[in-house]
Design an enzyme around this catalytic site. Structure first.
Site, PDB file in Angstrom:
ATOM      1  CD  GLU A  15      61.597  41.670  49.397  1.00 62.95           C
ATOM      2  OE1 GLU A  15      60.628  42.467  49.303  1.00 62.95           O
ATOM      3  OE2 GLU A  15      62.749  41.961  49.036  1.00 62.95           O
ATOM      4  CG  HIS A  41      71.560  45.437  54.360  1.00 59.14           C
ATOM      5  ND1 HIS A  41      71.236  46.774  54.376  1.00 59.14           N
ATOM      6  CD2 HIS A  41      71.294  44.997  53.107  1.00 59.14           C
ATOM      7  CE1 HIS A  41      70.796  47.137  53.182  1.00 59.14           C
ATOM      8  NE2 HIS A  41      70.821  46.078  52.388  1.00 59.14           N
TER       9      HIS A  41
END
Lengths: 333, 348
Positions: A60, A129
């Site tokens: 990322e 998540h």
């Protein structure tokens, strides 16, 4: 006008900006042939090809850093972080780099970058998540932080974000990706290329008795809760959908509470040091004379994440009924 | 391989260019020395030095198209920045943090070299963040070529992105992720690691278990080159070859210039606790500036009189830059508030 889902609005926003400006490109994990794990980029690889829709390595910080470099070179990157939970490796690049380039070079270099990330709970995603990460970034001058809650706003704000010369974090309430539908002008209609300005809140529901400030999924739940208390208790709630957290639309926040005298802030992040604290401080500082009750916050509990098991998750998440209860409690003052 | 390719690229450099390289190294050194003196006099708060690394930096700068190709430097790149076009006055203004100082208007500490006009990217102090960003700059070069936004033969547009850092900074994950992008996407990027043997106090063998940083290039599918960082023409040759590869669309190169930091890490450091004076003296004997001067004199390119003239000129330039910077006003306090957000572009 066509009714579309939140995620379809986001996809159309990207598609239209890519068609408009050849400098716009997409990168992120699985954004290519897979069309994104949530399908936000579905069809764009086929339409624009591998030069403009680029599957990144699974890393990322470099998704963001490569975006920063390309933005320094005056391209217009849209970087997708697959889940907001995974944005933290890029914190250094976002906070130390993207946010500070313009200031630290006295305006010589700018970073016209969009970072999209699905966020929020209620999706059985567990600790990693489900996170709400907006407070980390809303604290950082130089960034803009946008959270749409309707398809109309999502498309219009995303287009504004792509055209903004600053780094914009665009957090998408993923629980609403398909659950939230709304009217959006067709691309070929006169208002098809509309934008929604960054930095302006929206009065989602007008009311006289108390003001509720929310964003993302909580803006929807707050509207539903307002309907419940209107029907059952005769309480007339005004719901302000903040839409942009940074820069905050202070005028809209203050105007509503000056009218109603009461303020409730609803967010699904952990309560303490969450974005609601800033709204509460602003109101206490600048609208104290208008207050007719305590400034209240309804948020997630101060635990390290949204737990997985459905009973635990439901306990964590604010919902229309807990919000309605908080509205009644405040209205009773 | 053609005969031409066997010839060192530096052998084609004209005498004026060689003298220009020497002058740049010398000017950087004299400016650097003055900065240390100013710090000892209590006139400035901070200095971080390039001394000992001028060959690595100037050799690299002369191998790219200076002021056109992107450079994303690190805080030690004084000589590199001067080679690209930053002036002694600019540097002095930074050292004194005066109003309108070129890099940041007095916001950044000195040594955050920056010029939008020269495609010199103004960095942070967080090591290795510039490496994946440089992959982004290189990505943009390739993107513009592939999508028809730029003509790959247009030499007025950047065609390679060069970044620099120290060997210690290659321990950062940022470095790995940037190099990986450069390899996967065959980006026109050059990563020049200036291995000066210490990351503040920590020696190379506490940073990595391999002999050379360049050995890691294999992990990214790109060439890795080790070069004598105190030999300015060797550095020029290595970087020039990488530039040619990048211009030809053949991807990135990792270059490790082995050199030595002749000063403490910064004006706030004391290196006596972690390295011997004998070691420092040994490397002073390998100083790249006298070494290149001796080469130029042996080749008959630089006379002792010319060398002395350069010294006088450097002193004059540093003196006048210092005087002008000292006389300049401080930033107005409210300048702290400006330039947080870029304004929206005109039109839609």
């Amino acid at each position: 006008m066509t009714q579309i889902t939140l995620i379809e609005a986001i996809r159309r926003g990207m598609d239209e900006e890519m068609a408009r400006d050849p400098r716009v490109f997409l990168t992120g994990e699985d954004v290519g042939v897979r069309g994104g794990v949530f399908r936000a980029t579905q069809g764009l690889f086929e339409k624009y090809g591998p030069d403009r829709v680029i599957d990144s390595p699974l890393a990322e910080l470099s998704i963001v850093a490569v975006g920063i470099g390309a933005a320094l070179a005056e391209l217009r990157p849209i970087c997708e972080i697959q889940f907001a939970d995974f944005i933290h490796p890029a914190f250094n690049q976002i906070v130390s780099e993207a946010a500070r380039f313009y200031y630290r070079t006295s305006g010589a270099w700018r970073v016209p970058l969009v970072i999209r990330a699905p966020y929020g709970g209620g999706v059985s995603g567990g600790l990693y998540h489900s996170q709400s990460v907006e407070a980390f970034y809303a604290h950082v001058p130089g960034l803009k932080v946008v959270i749409p809650s309707t398809p109309y706003d999502a498309k219009g704000l995303l287009k504004s974000a792509v055209r903004d010369p600053n780094p914009v974090l665009f957090f998408e309430p993923k629980k609403g990706y398909r659950a939230i539908k709304g009217d959006v002008p067709d691309a070929d209609s006169p208002e098809g290329d509309y934008t929604v300005p960054i930095g302006q809140a929206r009065v989602a529901r007008e009311g006289r008795d108390l003001s509720v400030y929310a964003y993302g999924m909580m803006a929807h739940y707050s509207e539903k809760a307002a309907e419940i208390v209107a029907r059952e208790d005769g309480i007339d709630v005004e719901v302000i959908d903040l839409r942009t957290l940074l820069p905050l639309d202070k005028a809209a926040v203050l105007a509503s509470v000056r009218k109603t005298g009461k303020a409730l802030i609803v967010y699904e992040d952990n309560l303490t040091m969450g974005f609601g604290a800033e709204i509460a401080a602003l109101i206490a500082d600048e609208a104290f004379d208008s207050l007719d009750g305590p400034i209240r916050r309804l948020a997630g509990p101060d635990v390290p994440g949204v737990p997985y098991a459905h009973t635990l998750q439901e306990f964590y998440m604010p919902n229309p009924h807990t919000i309605a209860a908080a509205m009644r409690d405040l209205a009773a003052y | 391989m053609t005969t031409d390719a066997l010839v060192r690229a530096s052998s084609r450099l004209g005498e004026q260019t060689l003298l220009s390289i020497y002058w740049t190294m010398l000017l950087s050194r004299r400016l650097d020395e003055r900065a240390w003196a100013l710090h000892r006099q209590g006139k400035i708060h901070f200095h971080i030095s390039a001394m000992g690394q001028e060959a690595a930096q100037v050799g690299a700068a002369f191998a790219i198209q200076r002021g056109v190709d992107y450079v994303n430097p690190y805080y030690r790149d004084l000589a590199l920045s001067i080679a690209i076009g930053i002036t002694p006055f600019d540097i002095m203004m930074s050292l004194f943090a005066k109003q309108g100082e070129y890099s940041s208007g007095g916001r950044q500490m000195p040594a955050h070299f920056n010029s939008r006009r020269l495609n010199l990217v103004g960095g942070s102090s967080v090591v290795a963040t510039q490496v994946p960003q440089t992959a982004g700059l290189a990505f943009a070069i390739k993107y513009r070529q592939k999508t028809g936004l730029a003509d790959p033969a247009d030499a007025t547009q950047p065609r390679v992105a060069l970044t620099c850092l120290g060997e210690g900074s290659t321990s950062q994950g940022e470095w790995h992720e940037g190099m990986n992008w450069a390899g996967v996407h065959r980006l026109p990027m050059i990563c020049l690691v200036q291995n000066n043997a210490y990351a503040i106090s920590v020696p190379v063998d506490s940073q990595m278990a391999v002999a050379n940083v360049a050995d890691r290039a294999a992990g990214y599918g790109i060439p890795g080159v080790v070069v004598d960082g105190n030999d300015v023409l060797a550095v020029y040759d290595a970087v020039r070859e990488a530039v040619e590869r990048a211009y030809a669309g053949e991807g990135a190169t990792l270059i490790e210039a082995k050199t030595y930091r002749l000063t403490p890490h910064s004006s706030d450091d004391d290196d006596r606790s972690y390295r011997t004076r004998e070691e420092v003296e040994l490397w002073k004997g390998r100083d790249p500036i006298p070494r290149f001067r001796q080469y130029l004199q042996a080749e008959g390119i630089l006379s002792p009189e010319q060398a002395e003239a350069y010294e006088r000129r450097a002193r004059v330039e540093v003196d006048s830059a210092q005087a002008a910077a000292e006389a300049a006003p401080d930033p107005s306090p409210e300048e702290a508030l400006g330039a947080v957000y870029a304004p929206a572009e005109g039109g839609s």
